[in-house]
Motif scaffolding. Structure first.
Motif, short mmCIF file in Angstrom:
data_model
loop_
_atom_site.label_atom_id
_atom_site.label_comp_id
_atom_site.label_asym_id
_atom_site.label_seq_id
_atom_site.Cartn_x
_atom_site.Cartn_y
_atom_site.Cartn_z
N ALA A 52 3.69 9.36 -12.57
CA ALA A 52 4.46 8.16 -12.22
C ALA A 52 4.08 7.73 -10.81
O ALA A 52 4.57 8.27 -9.83
CB ALA A 52 5.96 8.46 -12.30
N GLY A 53 3.19 6.75 -10.74
CA GLY A 53 2.73 6.29 -9.43
C GLY A 53 3.58 5.15 -8.90
O GLY A 53 4.66 4.86 -9.43
N GLU A 54 3.09 4.51 -7.87
CA GLU A 54 3.83 3.39 -7.27
C GLU A 54 3.56 2.12 -8.05
O GLU A 54 2.43 1.83 -8.43
CB GLU A 54 3.37 3.19 -5.83
N GLY A 55 4.62 1.33 -8.27
CA GLY A 55 4.47 0.06 -8.97
C GLY A 55 4.35 -1.09 -7.99
O GLY A 55 4.07 -0.89 -6.81
N ASP A 56 4.62 -2.29 -8.48
CA ASP A 56 4.44 -3.45 -7.59
C ASP A 56 5.68 -3.77 -6.76
O ASP A 56 5.66 -4.64 -5.91
CB ASP A 56 3.97 -4.68 -8.40
N LEU A 57 6.78 -3.07 -7.02
CA LEU A 57 7.98 -3.25 -6.19
C LEU A 57 8.32 -1.90 -5.56
O LEU A 57 7.97 -0.86 -6.13
CB LEU A 57 9.16 -3.70 -7.07
N PRO A 58 9.00 -1.88 -4.39
CA PRO A 58 9.28 -0.60 -3.76
C PRO A 58 10.11 0.33 -4.66
O PRO A 58 11.12 -0.09 -5.20
CB PRO A 58 10.08 -0.99 -2.49
#
Ligand code: FAD
Length: 291
Positions: A52-58
């Motif tokens: 589970a990486g970083e998405g486009d929102l914090p």
């Protein structure tokens, strides 16, 4: 092998933390999930892993297939909202061409992986390609809007300023970039939980090869259940290679007792909810069979 109705089957339960400083520095707890996947990749046990990486929102996670140490490390820290890991299984084998897939996920996702292996409807090539499964403990998860409301309305922080979130000692804790810690009582977050979490009968990812969480171990350490032959093999080799510092779970506080207490709260509470829904469903059906 211990077989427990709340904690599942396991060969070993231990408190541990990674000896890899780079991993430990950014870890949610003891860096177990990341260290295990990096080890499995470097030993050729997996050729990539869904994380589970970083998405486009914090703090909105986005699953992706990590095929290097650097990418696995990009997924560190718990994001307390849904990361649809399972939707990437077919992607991992078909688009990325992996033959040995690693998966990390929360309890319901690990159950889905095992179901896909047993009943591979529309997942024909999957069963033999799941090589290593690391599960996280999970009391409940949230939708993105809900985590935003918890952080912004209940701890008065903006999501973009958050460095880490933790759940522990009855509190939802938010660590900010400026080094502040803001908290909200855990009680206040329950109304935001997803309905599906209140019928889930797994707290410690019983079906994973190895499962891990913070509960039971001191801060910065993790509680680890080693469950399967695959898990045992990887865990013992990784420990022999010096990748983990370990302590018997009986020697740490609060220890297995707290894990058991929380597992009972989740499972017994959710069984009751299921029972109530079943009864309600039956009564409703009797009143109006076509409703
Ligand atoms: P790290 O090395 O920091 O790596 C984090 C790993 O978590 C990565 O592999 C990443 O892919 C995965 N991950 C992060 N966010 C998600 C997500 N949203 N969905 C799926 N995978 C994700 N522990 C408890 O003891 N009690 C709990 O009640 C509890 N509830 C949790 C609820 C949620 C929604 C999540 C995501 C985790 C929960 N945990 C709980 C687990 C705990 O917060 C840590 O994730 C776990 O201890 C692993 O820490 P680590 O230092 O080994 O992982």
């Amino acid at each position: 092998m211990v077989s427990d109705p709340y904690l599942g089957k396991y060969t070993t339960c231990i408190s541990a933390r990674s000896t890899d400083r780079e991993i430990l520095k950014k870890a949610q707890d003891g860096g177990i999930a990341t260290t295990l996947m990096v080890y499995a990749l470097e030993e050729g046990i997996i050729d990539g892993t869904i994380v589970a990486g970083e998405g486009d929102l914090p703090w909105k996670p986005r699953p992706f297939v990590a095929m290097s140490r650097k990418d696995i490390l990009k997924a560190q820290k718990a994001k307390y909202n849904i990361s649809p890991q399972i939707s990437w299984i077919k992607e991992a084998t078909r688009s990325f061409g992996l033959d040995k897939v690693g998966v990390t996920g929360v309890c319901c996702q690990i159950q889905a992986v095992r179901k896909a292996q047993l009943y591979p409807i529309n997942m024909r090539d999957i069963p033999g390609k799941i090589a290593f499964v690391v599960g996280l403990f999970c009391m409940e998860n949230f939708l993105y809007d809900s985590i935003q409301a918890i952080v912004e309305d209940h701890t008065n922080q903006s999501l973009s300023s958050v460095e880490k979130m933790r759940i522990g000692k009855g509190k939802f804790q938010v660590y900010t970039e400026r080094g502040n810690v803001a908290t909200a009582p855990l009680q206040a977050t329950h109304k935001y939980g997803q309905p599906g979490c209140y019928v889930c009968l797994d707290y410690v990812s019983n079906l994973a090869d190895i499962s891990t969480g913070s509960v039971g171990s001191p801060d910065g350490w993790s509680t680890v259940f080693v469950r399967t032959r695959v898990g045992n093999d990887i865990w013992s080799k990784a420990v022999d290679a010096g990748l983990f510092e370990t302590k018997p779970i009986e020697e740490v506080k609060p220890g297995l007792e707290l894990v058991m207490k929380l597992a009972k709260i989740k499972l017994d509470g959710n069984r009751k909810t299921l029972e109530e829904r079943r009864n309600f469903g039956v009564n409703k059906a009797l009143r109006d069979p076509y409703a």
